[in-house]
Write a protein that holds these residues in place. Structure first.
Motif, short mmCIF file in Angstrom:
data_model
loop_
_atom_site.label_atom_id
_atom_site.label_comp_id
_atom_site.label_asym_id
_atom_site.label_seq_id
_atom_site.Cartn_x
_atom_site.Cartn_y
_atom_site.Cartn_z
N ASP A 1 45.30 62.76 8.99
CA ASP A 1 45.03 61.35 8.69
C ASP A 1 43.55 61.01 8.84
O ASP A 1 43.15 59.87 8.65
CB ASP A 1 45.86 60.44 9.59
N GLY A 2 42.74 62.01 9.18
CA GLY A 2 41.30 61.80 9.38
C GLY A 2 40.52 61.96 8.08
O GLY A 2 41.06 62.34 7.04
N HIS A 3 39.24 61.70 8.17
CA HIS A 3 38.36 61.73 7.00
C HIS A 3 37.75 63.11 6.78
O HIS A 3 37.80 63.97 7.66
CB HIS A 3 37.23 60.72 7.19
N TYR A 4 37.16 63.29 5.62
CA TYR A 4 36.31 64.45 5.36
C TYR A 4 34.98 64.12 6.02
O TYR A 4 34.18 63.34 5.49
CB TYR A 4 36.12 64.67 3.85
N GLU A 5 34.77 64.67 7.20
CA GLU A 5 33.56 64.37 7.96
C GLU A 5 33.28 65.53 8.91
O GLU A 5 34.18 66.31 9.22
CB GLU A 5 33.71 63.06 8.72
N PRO A 6 32.04 65.61 9.40
CA PRO A 6 31.72 66.68 10.36
C PRO A 6 32.66 66.62 11.56
O PRO A 6 33.00 65.55 12.07
CB PRO A 6 30.28 66.33 10.79
N GLY A 7 33.12 67.79 11.96
CA GLY A 7 34.02 67.89 13.10
C GLY A 7 35.49 67.82 12.75
O GLY A 7 36.33 68.19 13.56
N ASN A 8 35.83 67.35 11.56
CA ASN A 8 37.24 67.27 11.17
C ASN A 8 37.59 68.29 10.09
O ASN A 8 38.67 68.24 9.53
CB ASN A 8 37.61 65.86 10.70
#
Length: 163
Positions: free
Chosen positions: A69-76
């Motif tokens: 459910d998270g975004h395409y972003e650093p760390g995920n």
């Protein structure tokens, strides 16, 4: 290295499109759910992946979000196989078996080819059954399907044509 850069660029461009373009077929599963592409650009995302998730070729690997459910972003982001990625869906159904959580498809794959179907297993898991209980039920049911007279599985013998 240019081939790797191109490969990652294509993958991340499509990820960005799924999050931002309402006409993209995958938008309903990403952008419509509030998932965003939080890198400044595809190029920045590619460089981040190459630095933080290094791999020789990126063949047979997908760029997956750790938190579905998270975004395409650093760390995920993480690298995963298609099978691992398929298990990281909001619709994945889990079965407790051998003291671990197994994705339904992997649990069924680990059993016999004539094992119960997904819908029946889901009913039992919803009722609180463990994988061991489901397997025991299957073994008992399979044993009842043995034709005692012929000793083989039900339907494994031919009817006699002589009277």
């Amino acid at each position: 290295i240019q081939l790797i850069y191109s490969r990652l660029t294509r993958r991340l461009q499509y990820a960005k499109r799924r999050c931002e373009n309402k006409k993209c077929p995958g938008y309903k599963h990403y952008g419509a759910r509030g998932i965003k592409f939080k890198f400044k650009s595809t190029k920045v995302a590619v460089l981040w992946v190459m630095e933080h998730l290094p791999h020789l070729t990126y063949n047979n690997l997908e760029i997956d979000r750790k938190d579905n459910d998270g975004h395409y972003e650093p760390g995920n982001l993480q690298l995963s196989t298609r099978r691992e990625n398929a298990n990281n869906r909001s619709t994945t159904f889990w079965v407790l078996w051998k003291k671990q959580q197994w994705a339904m498809r992997d649990f069924i794959r680990a059993q016999q080819p004539d094992f119960y179907g997904r819908d029946q297993i889901k009913i039992w898991v919803d009722q609180g059954w463990t994988g061991e209980q489901i397997i025991n039920r299957w073994k008992i049911a399979k044993g009842k399907h043995v034709n005692k007279r012929k000793g083989g599985p039900r339907g494994s013998y031919k009817k006699s044509t002589t009277s």
